[in-house]
Design an enzyme around this catalytic site. Structure first.
Site, short mmCIF file in Angstrom:
data_model
loop_
_atom_site.label_atom_id
_atom_site.label_comp_id
_atom_site.label_asym_id
_atom_site.label_seq_id
_atom_site.Cartn_x
_atom_site.Cartn_y
_atom_site.Cartn_z
N THR A 7 0.82 -1.21 0.00
CA THR A 7 0.00 0.00 0.00
C THR A 7 0.86 1.26 0.00
O THR A 7 0.41 2.32 -0.43
CB THR A 7 -0.95 0.01 1.22
OG1 THR A 7 -1.58 -1.27 1.32
CG2 THR A 7 -2.02 1.07 1.08
N TYR B 229 5.79 -12.77 4.27
CA TYR B 229 4.61 -12.26 3.57
C TYR B 229 4.35 -13.15 2.37
O TYR B 229 5.11 -13.14 1.40
CB TYR B 229 4.89 -10.81 3.14
CG TYR B 229 3.76 -10.08 2.44
CD1 TYR B 229 2.48 -10.58 2.35
CD2 TYR B 229 4.00 -8.82 1.87
CE1 TYR B 229 1.46 -9.88 1.72
CE2 TYR B 229 3.01 -8.11 1.23
CZ TYR B 229 1.74 -8.64 1.16
OH TYR B 229 0.74 -7.93 0.52
N LYS C 109 2.48 -13.25 7.38
CA LYS C 109 1.31 -12.56 6.83
C LYS C 109 0.80 -13.41 5.68
O LYS C 109 1.40 -13.48 4.60
CB LYS C 109 1.68 -11.16 6.34
CG LYS C 109 0.49 -10.41 5.73
CD LYS C 109 0.91 -9.09 5.10
CE LYS C 109 -0.30 -8.40 4.47
NZ LYS C 109 0.07 -7.19 3.71
#
Length: 295
Positions: free
Chosen positions: A45, A132, A160
């Site tokens: 993001t 991740y 994650k």
């Protein structure tokens, strides 16, 4: 080790792509003031892929100064191990509490290659690692072979998980109890919390930290899943709108721009929402966040 809501902060920029450091630092301050538990610097993001190495290192340096007392993770992803190591070697000196490490995008490493990459980066960073896993973006999956290769390495403390596969999440909890499970999907937090996850790396909290924190408190701190289901139903409408049309980062920036947190601009090839897309999102935000959940 890491627990709570970690906001993957946006990188405010002007239409010409120039970073707005004043707005970026203000966003960090705003998140801390809202009660967010931690920050991700240089996540998806935050458009890490569109920033130069020096810009990313400057984010780390500024975060270390701005976030004293607040846990933060430095996103160090890049296409080559060489570039990831440049970033990883600086995070400890910058004050990061850990790193967020995914598979290098585009190159599609095998699980053995990916394991070697992650082990080398963890050694260079010398801080805890939150893995991740997002094969939809990287075309590389952290599967059983990968976890067998890193087994016993205490640097890897959490994962994650962003595959969207809850069966996979259950298997990770069963087979890899030494690695904490972190929600990596905007629309599956309730499911992760029900499984026992206590961490959520979130983008929506850039502009609606109140709603995100309410969901965390209800499910994780209070065990009130009846309230959690109600909050999750509201959030589902919002996350669907953010993801509609494949402009998730642009939608998050648009929502932030409503409050003056950042301009709506992104670095190409991504583009901001169209007027029609923005109006549709605004109508939903007006309804869902009318009670102050953005505060």
């Amino acid at each position: 080790m890491f627990e709570g809501i970690f906001t993957a902060v946006v990188s405010p920029m002007e239409q010409d792509g120039a970073l707005r450091w004043d707005l970026w630092e203000a966003q960090l301050d705003r998140q801390v003031a809202a009660g967010i538990h931690g920050i991700i610097v240089g996540g998806t993001t935050g458009e890490f892929y569109a920033l130069t190495i020096e810009e990313r290192l400057e984010q780390f340096r500024r975060a270390g100064t701005r976030l004293a007392g607040t846990p933060w993770l430095a996103g160090v992803n890049a296409i080559t191990t060489r570039d990831v190591l440049i970033l990883a070697r600086e995070v400890k000196a910058a004050g990061a509490h850990g790193i967020l490490l995914g598979a290098p995008p585009y190159v599609s490493p095998t699980e053995d290659e990916l394991a070697d990459h992650c082990i080398a980066v963890a050694e260079a960073a010398a801080v805890p690692v939150v893995l991740y896993n997002y094969p939809a973006r990287t075309n590389a999956d952290m599967g059983a072979r990968f976890f067998d290769r890193i087994a016993g390495n205490g640097a890897f403390v959490a994962l994650k998980e962003s595959t969207g596969n809850m069966k996979r999440a259950q298997e990770l909890l069963r087979d890899r109890p030494d690695i904490a499970l972190c929600c990596g999907s905007e629309d599956l937090a309730l499911d992760f919390f029900a499984l026992g996850a206590r961490m959520w790396i979130c983008a929506t909290s850039n502009f609606a930290p109140g709603l995100i924190l309410d969901l965390f408190r209800a499910c994780v701190e209070q065990g009130d899943f009846a309230r959690g289901r109600a909050l999750s139903a509201e959030l589902a409408q919002l996350t669907h709108a953010l993801e509609e049309g494949g402009k998730f980062i642009g939608a998050v920036k648009h929502a932030c721009a409503r409050h003056g947190y950042c301009p709506p601009w992104l670095r190409g090839p991504l583009q901001p929402l169209t007027a029609a897309e923005g109006a549709a999102l605004d109508a939903l935000l007006d309804r869902l966040l009318a009670g102050g959940a953005a505060a």
